[in-house]
Design a protein around this motif. Structure first.
Motif, PDB file in Angstrom:
ATOM      1  N   ASP A  34      16.146 -16.561  43.675  1.00 21.09           N
ATOM      2  CA  ASP A  34      15.507 -16.187  44.938  1.00 21.09           C
ATOM      3  C   ASP A  34      15.288 -17.392  45.837  1.00 21.09           C
ATOM      4  OD1 ASP A  34      15.316 -13.501  44.285  1.00 21.09           O
ATOM      5  OD2 ASP A  34      13.309 -13.697  43.428  1.00 21.09           O
ATOM      6  N   LEU A  35      15.041 -18.534  45.242  1.00 18.75           N
ATOM      7  CA  LEU A  35      14.753 -19.733  46.038  1.00 18.75           C
ATOM      8  C   LEU A  35      15.908 -20.100  46.969  1.00 18.75           C
ATOM      9  CD1 LEU A  35      13.050 -21.972  43.315  1.00 18.75           C
ATOM     10  CD2 LEU A  35      11.917 -20.763  45.203  1.00 18.75           C
ATOM     11  N   TYR A  36      17.106 -19.673  46.606  1.00 21.74           N
ATOM     12  CA  TYR A  36      18.297 -20.018  47.408  1.00 21.74           C
ATOM     13  C   TYR A  36      18.723 -18.879  48.335  1.00 21.74           C
ATOM     14  CZ  TYR A  36      18.732 -23.965  44.234  1.00 21.74           C
ATOM     15  OH  TYR A  36      18.498 -25.108  43.522  1.00 21.74           O
ATOM     16  N   ARG A  37      18.035 -17.736  48.228  1.00 21.33           N
ATOM     17  CA  ARG A  37      18.394 -16.604  49.082  1.00 21.33           C
ATOM     18  C   ARG A  37      17.705 -16.725  50.437  1.00 21.33           C
ATOM     19  NH1 ARG A  37      17.666 -13.256  44.078  1.00 21.33           N
ATOM     20  NH2 ARG A  37      19.767 -12.817  43.327  1.00 21.33           N
ATOM     21  N   GLU A  38      18.263 -16.032  51.378  1.00 21.24           N
ATOM     22  CA  GLU A  38      17.664 -16.043  52.710  1.00 21.24           C
ATOM     23  C   GLU A  38      16.393 -15.208  52.708  1.00 21.24           C
ATOM     24  OE1 GLU A  38      18.973 -15.302  57.389  1.00 21.24           O
ATOM     25  OE2 GLU A  38      20.375 -14.895  55.748  1.00 21.24           O
ATOM     26  N   ASP A  39      15.296 -15.798  53.185  1.00 24.67           N
ATOM     27  CA  ASP A  39      14.017 -15.095  53.293  1.00 24.67           C
ATOM     28  C   ASP A  39      13.608 -14.453  51.968  1.00 24.67           C
ATOM     29  OD1 ASP A  39      13.780 -15.769  55.984  1.00 24.67           O
ATOM     30  OD2 ASP A  39      14.956 -14.025  56.601  1.00 24.67           O
ATOM     31  N   ALA A  40      13.532 -15.241  50.924  1.00 26.83           N
ATOM     32  CA  ALA A  40      13.094 -14.734  49.620  1.00 26.83           C
ATOM     33  C   ALA A  40      11.687 -14.154  49.718  1.00 26.83           C
ATOM     34  CB  ALA A  40      13.121 -15.856  48.588  1.00 26.83           C
ATOM     35  N   LYS A  41      11.481 -13.038  49.049  1.00 27.34           N
ATOM     36  CA  LYS A  41      10.178 -12.381  49.067  1.00 27.34           C
ATOM     37  C   LYS A  41       9.353 -12.860  47.880  1.00 27.34           C
ATOM     38  CE  LYS A  41       7.893  -7.901  48.542  1.00 27.34           C
ATOM     39  NZ  LYS A  41       8.072  -6.446  48.274  1.00 27.34           N
ATOM     40  N   GLY A  42       8.167 -13.359  48.157  1.00 27.76           N
ATOM     41  CA  GLY A  42       7.275 -13.772  47.082  1.00 27.76           C
ATOM     42  C   GLY A  42       6.475 -12.590  46.568  1.00 27.76           C
ATOM     43  N   TYR A  43       6.386 -12.467  45.252  1.00 33.16           N
ATOM     44  CA  TYR A  43       5.617 -11.387  44.622  1.00 33.16           C
ATOM     45  C   TYR A  43       4.248 -11.917  44.211  1.00 33.16           C
ATOM     46  CZ  TYR A  43       9.622  -8.248  44.475  1.00 33.16           C
ATOM     47  OH  TYR A  43      10.663  -7.425  44.823  1.00 33.16           O
ATOM     48  N   PRO A  44       3.275 -11.023  44.027  1.00 32.53           N
ATOM     49  CA  PRO A  44       1.939 -11.490  43.623  1.00 32.53           C
ATOM     50  C   PRO A  44       1.962 -12.335  42.351  1.00 32.53           C
ATOM     51  CG  PRO A  44       1.848  -9.193  44.295  1.00 32.53           C
ATOM     52  CD  PRO A  44       3.301  -9.560  44.258  1.00 32.53           C
ATOM     53  N   SER A  45       2.889 -12.021  41.449  1.00 35.54           N
ATOM     54  CA  SER A  45       3.025 -12.819  40.232  1.00 35.54           C
ATOM     55  C   SER A  45       4.496 -12.834  39.825  1.00 35.54           C
ATOM     56  CB  SER A  45       2.178 -12.243  39.094  1.00 35.54           C
ATOM     57  OG  SER A  45       2.688 -10.997  38.657  1.00 35.54           O
ATOM     58  N   TYR A  46       4.844 -13.821  39.032  1.00 33.98           N
ATOM     59  CA  TYR A  46       6.219 -13.939  38.535  1.00 33.98           C
ATOM     60  C   TYR A  46       6.568 -12.738  37.672  1.00 33.98           C
ATOM     61  CZ  TYR A  46      10.281 -16.128  36.280  1.00 33.98           C
ATOM     62  OH  TYR A  46      11.538 -16.415  35.810  1.00 33.98           O
ATOM     63  N   ALA A  47       5.596 -12.233  36.915  1.00 35.08           N
ATOM     64  CA  ALA A  47       5.842 -11.065  36.062  1.00 35.08           C
ATOM     65  C   ALA A  47       6.247  -9.861  36.905  1.00 35.08           C
ATOM     66  CB  ALA A  47       4.607 -10.750  35.231  1.00 35.08           C
ATOM     67  N   GLN A  48       5.604  -9.694  38.045  1.00 34.16           N
ATOM     68  CA  GLN A  48       5.951  -8.567  38.906  1.00 34.16           C
ATOM     69  C   GLN A  48       7.352  -8.720  39.479  1.00 34.16           C
ATOM     70  OE1 GLN A  48       3.056  -6.970  41.642  1.00 34.16           O
ATOM     71  NE2 GLN A  48       1.346  -7.857  40.511  1.00 34.16           N
ATOM     72  N   ARG A  49       7.753  -9.954  39.732  1.00 34.55           N
ATOM     73  CA  ARG A  49       9.137 -10.169  40.200  1.00 34.55           C
ATOM     74  C   ARG A  49      10.126  -9.794  39.112  1.00 34.55           C
ATOM     75  NH1 ARG A  49      13.377  -9.409  41.961  1.00 34.55           N
ATOM     76  NH2 ARG A  49      14.772 -10.922  42.957  1.00 34.55           N
ATOM     77  N   LEU A  50       9.825 -10.161  37.868  1.00 38.07           N
ATOM     78  CA  LEU A  50      10.720  -9.820  36.770  1.00 38.07           C
ATOM     79  C   LEU A  50      10.744  -8.306  36.517  1.00 38.07           C
ATOM     80  CD1 LEU A  50      10.036 -12.710  34.241  1.00 38.07           C
ATOM     81  CD2 LEU A  50      11.859 -12.504  35.939  1.00 38.07           C
ATOM     82  N   LEU A  51       9.625  -7.644  36.778  1.00 39.48           N
ATOM     83  CA  LEU A  51       9.615  -6.181  36.714  1.00 39.48           C
ATOM     84  C   LEU A  51      10.619  -5.600  37.704  1.00 39.48           C
ATOM     85  CD1 LEU A  51       8.550  -3.286  36.212  1.00 39.48           C
ATOM     86  CD2 LEU A  51       6.674  -3.819  37.781  1.00 39.48           C
ATOM     87  N   ALA A  52      10.639  -6.142  38.919  1.00 39.12           N
ATOM     88  CA  ALA A  52      11.581  -5.659  39.933  1.00 39.12           C
ATOM     89  C   ALA A  52      13.023  -5.883  39.496  1.00 39.12           C
ATOM     90  CB  ALA A  52      11.308  -6.352  41.267  1.00 39.12           C
ATOM     91  N   VAL A  53      13.259  -7.014  38.829  1.00 40.82           N
ATOM     92  CA  VAL A  53      14.609  -7.288  38.314  1.00 40.82           C
ATOM     93  C   VAL A  53      14.999  -6.220  37.295  1.00 40.82           C
ATOM     94  CG1 VAL A  53      16.009  -8.891  36.956  1.00 40.82           C
ATOM     95  CG2 VAL A  53      14.482  -9.771  38.733  1.00 40.82           C
TER      96      VAL A  53
END
Length: 305
Positions: A63-82
């Motif tokens: 995500d760090l290299y994508r355009e306009d990466a969306k930050g999630y409340p926690s890293y765990a929630q981002r991995l849930l989305a994955v």
């Protein structure tokens, strides 16, 4: 463009987390100047820092290299989305591990909600995979009668867990009406009504099947289980004993007898059944499978005191 995305994301995500450059530098153990150079695009962080930065901002490293990466409340929630997007077991495990990694005081109500969602998605995805594999087993070229019956009944149990038990039972009943000579359909129809809790109908089918196929131990096991559900315990034991008379290797009947004795609080009889089952499993060299009845036997001994 990729490096521009990276530096822009670092600035924006840090701001969203309400962190100053000084605070970020302290967390990461680097100088403020290093953070400034990253965000200006002059240098890049050490690759070993990327996972920590991503976790802090609630994004993945990609995500760090994508355009306009969306930050999630926690890293765990981002991995849930994955995991929600991929359905892959490795992504589920990564998200679960991250939730477990978080300290209890770090977990917000939304994190706990997300953790529950993760398991819900996993359950739904696993059910689809389980049904697919069971159905593949049923049509596999080397499937035996025993494996077919086991896979088909496990599939029925899965359908019942999803509230589709009666629907499956009615489907098998229609198939059975068109092919009454197929003993597999009789067994599946019996099991389907049994698993769906339609015990009177299940018993009717099981007894009819026994008349047609008197040498099939499986029908007696199911009939015994149905009698037990109907609290007709004497009839249940007669059926289980008949199943073992026909096929002494059919241990499902033994398990049913043990559970039934426990249900009736006849712990001495239950202990005897479980102990004999342990001895049989020992004879077969099933050292792992013997642990369950061994534990039940020990529990019954304690209850007898």
């Amino acid at each position: 463009m990729t490096s521009e995305n990276f530096s822009r994301n670092l600035r924006r995500l840090r701001t969203q987390k309400n962190l100053t450059q000084e605070q970020l530098a302290s967390i990461l153990g680097v100088s403020v100047q290093s953070v400034s150079r990253w965000e200006c695009g002059n240098t890049l962080p050490d690759v070993m820092l990327l996972p920590e930065i991503a976790r802090l901002y609630g994004v993945t490293v990609d995500d760090l290299y994508r355009e306009d990466a969306k930050g999630y409340p926690s890293y765990a929630q981002r991995l849930l989305a994955v995991y929600e997007a991929s359905g892959r077991s490795e992504d589920f495990l990564a998200a679960e591990q991250e939730f477990f990694r978080m300290n209890a005081n770090e977990l917000t109500a939304d994190d706990l909600r997300s953790w529950g969602v993760l398991y819900h998605y996993m359950m739904r995805c696993s059910a689809v995979q389980a049904q697919r594999k069971l159905e593949q087993a049923m049509v596999h070229p080397d499937v035996t009668e025993q494996v077919y019956a086991s896979a088909a009944q496990q599939r029925l149990a899965l359908m019942c867990d999803q509230g589709k038990g009666l629907q499956e039972a009615q489907r098998y009943a229609r198939e059975l009406a068109g092919n009454p000579a197929d003993d597999r359909l009789w067994l599946l129809c019996t099991a389907a009504y049994e698993f769906a809790g339609e015990y009177e109908r299940a018993l009717e089918i099981a007894l009819d099947a026994i008349q047609r196929f008197p040498d099939k131990a499986a029908f007696y096991v199911h009939a015994g289980d149905i009698y037990r559900a109907l609290k007709r315990y004497e009839d249940a034991h007669l059926c289980w004993r008949k199943a073992l008379e026909l096929d002494k290797t059919y241990l499902d009947a033994v398990y049913s007898m043990g559970f039934c004795y426990e249900e009736l609080e006849q712990y001495g009889d239950a202990c005897k059944v479980w102990t004999e089952l342990v001895q049989e499993l020992d004879r077969r060299g099933l050292v792992i499978e013997r642990e369950y009845p061994a534990n039940r036997a020990e529990d019954c001994r304690k209850r007898m005191v």
